[in-house]
Write an enzyme that holds these catalytic residues in place. Structure first.
Site, mmCIF file in Angstrom:
data_model
loop_
_atom_site.group_PDB
_atom_site.id
_atom_site.type_symbol
_atom_site.label_atom_id
_atom_site.label_comp_id
_atom_site.label_asym_id
_atom_site.label_seq_id
_atom_site.Cartn_x
_atom_site.Cartn_y
_atom_site.Cartn_z
ATOM 1 N N GLU A 22 40.602 26.317 40.134
ATOM 2 C CA GLU A 22 39.922 25.502 39.117
ATOM 3 C C GLU A 22 40.870 25.170 37.969
ATOM 4 O OE1 GLU A 22 37.823 26.976 35.965
ATOM 5 O OE2 GLU A 22 37.722 29.056 36.650
ATOM 6 N N LYS A 156 31.807 36.895 34.189
ATOM 7 C CA LYS A 156 32.405 37.125 32.862
ATOM 8 C C LYS A 156 31.590 38.142 32.075
ATOM 9 C CE LYS A 156 33.157 32.720 31.992
ATOM 10 N NZ LYS A 156 33.651 31.966 33.145
HETATM 11 N N1 PSU Z 1 37.076 32.304 34.400
HETATM 12 C C1 PSU Z 1 37.988 32.597 33.427
HETATM 13 N N2 PSU Z 1 38.075 31.697 32.385
HETATM 14 C C2 PSU Z 1 37.320 30.549 32.313
HETATM 15 C C3 PSU Z 1 36.360 30.266 33.340
HETATM 16 C C4 PSU Z 1 36.288 31.185 34.371
HETATM 17 O O1 PSU Z 1 38.682 33.617 33.484
HETATM 18 O O2 PSU Z 1 37.474 29.753 31.369
HETATM 19 C C5 PSU Z 1 35.521 28.999 33.265
HETATM 20 C C6 PSU Z 1 35.133 28.543 34.663
HETATM 21 O O3 PSU Z 1 35.545 27.200 34.813
HETATM 22 C C7 PSU Z 1 33.633 28.648 34.698
HETATM 23 C C8 PSU Z 1 33.289 28.322 33.287
HETATM 24 O O4 PSU Z 1 33.038 27.773 35.625
HETATM 25 O O5 PSU Z 1 34.256 29.122 32.575
HETATM 26 C C9 PSU Z 1 31.844 28.672 32.955
HETATM 27 O O6 PSU Z 1 31.396 27.869 31.897
HETATM 28 P P1 PSU Z 1 29.798 27.782 31.599
HETATM 29 O O7 PSU Z 1 29.417 29.165 31.167
HETATM 30 O O8 PSU Z 1 29.671 26.772 30.485
HETATM 31 O O9 PSU Z 1 29.145 27.321 32.846
#
Ligand code: PSU
Ligand code: MN
Length: 299
Positions: A22, A156
């Site tokens: 990604e 996360k």
């Molecule tokens: N994993 C990491 N850092 C990030 C992300 C994932 O170590 O920045 C990103 C991914 O792209 C994931 C996004 O899809 O954070 C999630 O964002 P949200 O909570 O707005 O869906």
């Protein structure tokens, strides 16, 4: 609209291992200027594991599957790169706007391009306070419809991990603990939550993926790969910075797609480089494991 590099297309045609990566973690999850170096290192970890990296992003009105170094630099260095979830892909393409893909949109594009393995840092999920804000990452519903193997360090740790596991169960997304019965805890080695299944080698993941294809199951397989305890963030530091970051987000009215980059940004600013070190360590491990899984899937 879909532009696959020659290297990635040739690997897919020959059934050689390919790992999708990604770009939101590069553009919005890691601080500049380290992000460009780290993006190259992630690709290097995939190559070292025996697979071809395919970083995915939207540039010049095309979904790019595989980025050359100039494109990687654009994603890392430009200040105007949007964070594109699945719903944002088509408008960004039509407008010709640059964008980084999240876990959700990367998984979707990877499946579309015929790539079976994908590595990231930590999955999005149900945010704390979601019962009031309804803030649940679109990563969850996207993974319910993208039949790829996603290697991550769990969910996360800024999220409500228990609620996220419940949603993954509802969505019938299998979660495999890699070498553990517990869910990896992103910045921490262990989230404290049990996983339904443990796996211990890449071949088993490949066989599970193959069995799911026979069964016609459309969901992703989540492989949660924990950091060793010796490499995790100090839990006391983690909990203190997280509490401060959540309070700051609430006080500043940060919500929607800005919530995750804001909180990760606070970690990078407040831990004296510790969150960056840990984030890099876990994503490199995930890239290497995804490559070995991709190799097993190709074999
Ligand atoms: N994993 C990491 N850092 C990030 C992300 C994932 O170590 O920045 C990103 C991914 O792209 C994931 C996004 O899809 O954070 C999630 O964002 P949200 O909570 O707005 O869906
Ligand atoms: Mn959200």
């Amino acid at each position: 609209m879909l532009e696959v590099t020659e290297e990635v297309a040739a690997a897919l045609a020959d059934r050689r291992p390919v790992v999708a990566l990604e770009s939101t973690i590069i553009a919005h999850g890691l601080p500049r200027p380290d992000n460009l170096r780290i993006a190259r290192e992630i690709e290097g970890a995939v190559r070292a594991g025996g697979a071809v990296p395919a970083t995915i992003a939207v540039l010049g009105g095309r979904v790019r599957v595989g980025l050359d170094d100039a494109a990687l630099e654009e994603v890392a260095a430009r200040g105007d790169v949007l964070k594109l979830g699945v719903r944002d892909l088509a408008p960004a393409l039509v407008r010709g706007l640059p964008g980084a893909t999240t876990v959700a949109s990367t998984a979707h594009v990877a499946a579309l391009a015929g790539i079976g393995a994908f590595a990231t840092g930590g999955l999005g999920g149900v945010h704390r306070e979601a019962s009031a804000t309804f803030d649940e990452s679109a990563d969850l519903t996207a993974l319910a419809g993208a039949p790829v193997v996603v290697v991550c360090a769990g969910v996360k740790s800024i999220l409500d991990v228990g609620a996220t596991l419940e949603r993954l169960e509802t969505l019938s997304v299998p979660v495999l603990g890699y070498g553990t019965d517990h869910l990896a805890g992103f910045y921490l080695a262990d989230s404290g939550h049990p996983v339904p299944w443990r796996v211990d080698d890449p071949g088993e993941v490949a066989r599970i993926h193959a069995a799911r294809r026979v069964l016609g199951l459309p969901q992703a397989v989540v492989v949660a790969n924990p950091l060793p305890v010796a490499e995790q963030m100090d839990p006391a530091l983690h909990d203190r910075v997280l509490a401060d970051a959540l309070a700051a987000a609430a006080a500043e009215g940060i919500g929607g797609k800005d919530a995750t980059p804001f909180i990760l940004g606070r970690f990078h600013a407040e831990t004296g480089g510790e969150s960056l070190r840990v984030n890099v360590a876990l994503v490199l491990r995930n890239a290497g494991l995804a490559a070995r899984i991709a190799a097993a899937m190709a074999g």
